[in-house]
Design an enzyme around this catalytic site. Structure first.
Site, PDB file in Angstrom:
ATOM      1  N   SER A 114      -5.286 -17.165 -24.604  1.00 50.32           N
ATOM      2  CA  SER A 114      -4.617 -15.851 -24.951  1.00 50.32           C
ATOM      3  C   SER A 114      -5.239 -15.567 -26.167  1.00 50.32           C
ATOM      4  CB  SER A 114      -3.088 -16.091 -24.999  1.00 50.32           C
ATOM      5  OG  SER A 114      -2.519 -14.893 -25.515  1.00 50.32           O
ATOM      6  N   TYR A 136      -6.087  -8.432 -25.266  1.00 51.32           N
ATOM      7  CA  TYR A 136      -5.368  -7.207 -25.454  1.00 51.32           C
ATOM      8  C   TYR A 136      -6.032  -6.009 -26.293  1.00 51.32           C
ATOM      9  CZ  TYR A 136      -1.207 -10.260 -24.004  1.00 51.32           C
ATOM     10  OH  TYR A 136      -0.625 -10.955 -23.179  1.00 51.32           O
ATOM     11  N   THR A 162      -5.956  -8.146 -20.222  1.00 51.43           N
ATOM     12  CA  THR A 162      -4.542  -8.023 -19.881  1.00 51.43           C
ATOM     13  C   THR A 162      -3.985  -6.668 -19.912  1.00 51.43           C
ATOM     14  OG1 THR A 162      -4.076 -10.126 -20.286  1.00 51.43           O
ATOM     15  CG2 THR A 162      -2.131  -8.863 -20.025  1.00 51.43           C
ATOM     16  N   LYS A 263      -6.793  -8.078 -15.606  1.00 52.77           N
ATOM     17  CA  LYS A 263      -5.336  -8.767 -15.101  1.00 52.77           C
ATOM     18  C   LYS A 263      -4.190  -7.873 -15.246  1.00 52.77           C
ATOM     19  CE  LYS A 263      -2.369 -12.755 -16.004  1.00 52.77           C
ATOM     20  NZ  LYS A 263      -1.483 -11.879 -16.822  1.00 52.77           N
ATOM     21  N   HIS A 287       2.646  -9.884 -14.547  1.00 51.92           N
ATOM     22  CA  HIS A 287       2.730 -10.470 -15.942  1.00 51.92           C
ATOM     23  C   HIS A 287       4.069 -11.616 -15.729  1.00 51.92           C
ATOM     24  CE1 HIS A 287       1.328 -10.268 -19.989  1.00 51.92           C
ATOM     25  NE2 HIS A 287       2.292 -11.076 -20.315  1.00 51.92           N
ATOM     26  N   ASP A 318      -1.558 -14.275  -9.546  1.00 57.77           N
ATOM     27  CA  ASP A 318      -0.804 -15.000 -10.422  1.00 57.77           C
ATOM     28  C   ASP A 318       0.700 -14.571 -10.348  1.00 57.77           C
ATOM     29  OD1 ASP A 318       0.255 -13.402 -12.912  1.00 57.77           O
ATOM     30  OD2 ASP A 318      -1.991 -12.919 -12.741  1.00 57.77           O
TER      31      ASP A 318
END
Length: 400
Positions: A114, A136, A162, A263, A287, A318
């Protein structure tokens, strides 16, 4: 040092046991941050519960003595179709993302790191050469480009952008208040929680000194020598940066020039747009239930997306993975692999690096048992024919 109640039997048999041990070890606020979802938690629970609606159609004769579980994700060979999803600030363990990266390397799989991680990317790539850096849309294009180049220099093998996040007004479902920084005032407020969790407290004592959990984001600066903003400073900048367009994501993909994952896909038309910008992979994701509450479980959305674009782009999933049988169901419905989040964080909280390895072992063993029970030689032979899918299970929206 506080006595470890599981010292004689550190192995746990299920991910649920890892969660139980994590809850017992962690201060209430820290544990709550691992289980929180948005608003009523409808999506959070559906992510998990939807897997139980799917059944198997097993063979009782013809099990293969050896099974092949390996696959590839964005050019990286992994030993089985499970990789680490990027999650921010892993303050459940002092070694955080470095411990997770070591565990993933030990089990032959890749890790998403991340942007809001608590350890610099350079420390993480040093222990695992299959790292995908998650980003991000935060700051200017120049800021983002500098971040990308730092990841490239550190040896990241791919980029994950993301998109599956919204900013909700009011407290998330079950979410605790997180301090701006861990200073004396914050420690004083959290002292009653920490006092009843002595094992957690003692884990942060090294060389006779207390190591304060890092709530900064060291991977946001362009250079590792620079101090990252506080978590909430980074969060505020993210909230105040205009959301990206598909043209922005295309620019980012071209800037990176290598394996690239989008994602957060839940719609068919968004999946097609990911293909159109040249993405290598997409993850069907909400998420982990921290997006718009009421979004369907990702396993319900996977079949339609895999059917629509699975021959043009790698499709991952996910959300809600707790067992190896969940992994098998996702692969049977078209996923190349799955990414796990809460499951490995519970393992990390329960027993550090070894706990993460334990979780990965459980998922691998469970997956292998399903492949054997269905009479297959390879994970790649899994298909919908192996599943009993109830009417109305799948969800699909967005025309292409």
């Amino acid at each position: 040092m506080a006595k470890n109640p599981w010292a004689k039997n550190p192995w746990f048999e299920t991910v649920q046991e890892a969660q139980r041990r994590a809850k017992k070890r962690l201060p209430k606020s820290v544990y709550s941050s691992l289980v929180a979802g948005t608003q009523a938690g409808v999506t959070l629970h559906d992510n998990i519960d939807a897997f139980s609606e799917l059944g198997y159609a097993p063979h009782v004769v013809g099990a293969q003595p050896d099974r092949e579980l390996s696959t590839t994700v964005m050019g990286q060979e992994i030993s089985f179709p499970v990789m680490i999803s990027p999650t921010g600030v892993q303050a459940v363990d002092p070694d955080g993302e470095v411990a997770v990266a070591r565990a993933a390397a030990a089990r032959g799989t890749a890790m998403g790191l991340s942007s809001f991680a608590s350890h610099p990317i350079e420390e993480v790539t040093a222990v695992n050469d299959k790292i995908f850096f998650q980003i991000y849309w935060l700051g200017s294009r120049d800021d983002i480009a500098a971040r990308v180049e730092r990841a490239r220099a550190a040896g990241a093998k791919g980029l994950i952008v993301t998109t599956d996040w919204v900013f909700n007004i009011g407290r998330d479902w079950g979410s605790p208040e997180i301090p701006e920084k861990v200073d004396f005032k914050a420690l004083l407020r959290l002292a009653p929680e920490i006092a009843v969790k002595p094992r957690y407290a003692m884990d942060w004592v090294k060389g006779g000194k207390v190591v304060i959990p890092d709530l900064t984001a060291p991977n946001l600066p362009a250079d590792k020598s620079q101090t990252g903003p506080t978590f909430f400073g980074a969060y505020y900048e993210w909230m105040t940066t205009p959301p990206p367009t598909w043209d922005d994501l295309k620019w980012l993909r071209e800037l990176w020039g290598g394996p690239f994952m989008v994602k957060g896909i839940t719609r068919l038309d968004d999946a097609k747009r990911a293909v159109d910008i040249g993405a290598t992979a997409l993850s069907v994701s909400n998420h982990g239930g921290n997006n718009l509450d009421g979004t369907p479980a990702t396993i319900r959305l996977l079949p339609g997306i895999a059917d629509a674009v699975g021959d043009q782009i790698e499709v991952l999933l996910d959300g809600g993975i707790r067992r190896g049988s969940d992994v098998a169901k996702a692969v049977a419905l078209g996923a190349r692999a799955v990414m796990i989040g809460r499951a490995y964080l519970w393992g990390l909280a329960a027993n550090g690096q070894t706990g993460v390895e334990n979780v990965l072992d459980l998922l691998r063993m469970g997956l292998d048992g399903v492949v054997m029970g269905l009479g297959h030689k390879s994970v790649h032979e899994l298909s919908r024919d192996d599943l009993i899918i109830p009417d109305g299970f799948e969800r699909s929206f967005g025309t292409i």
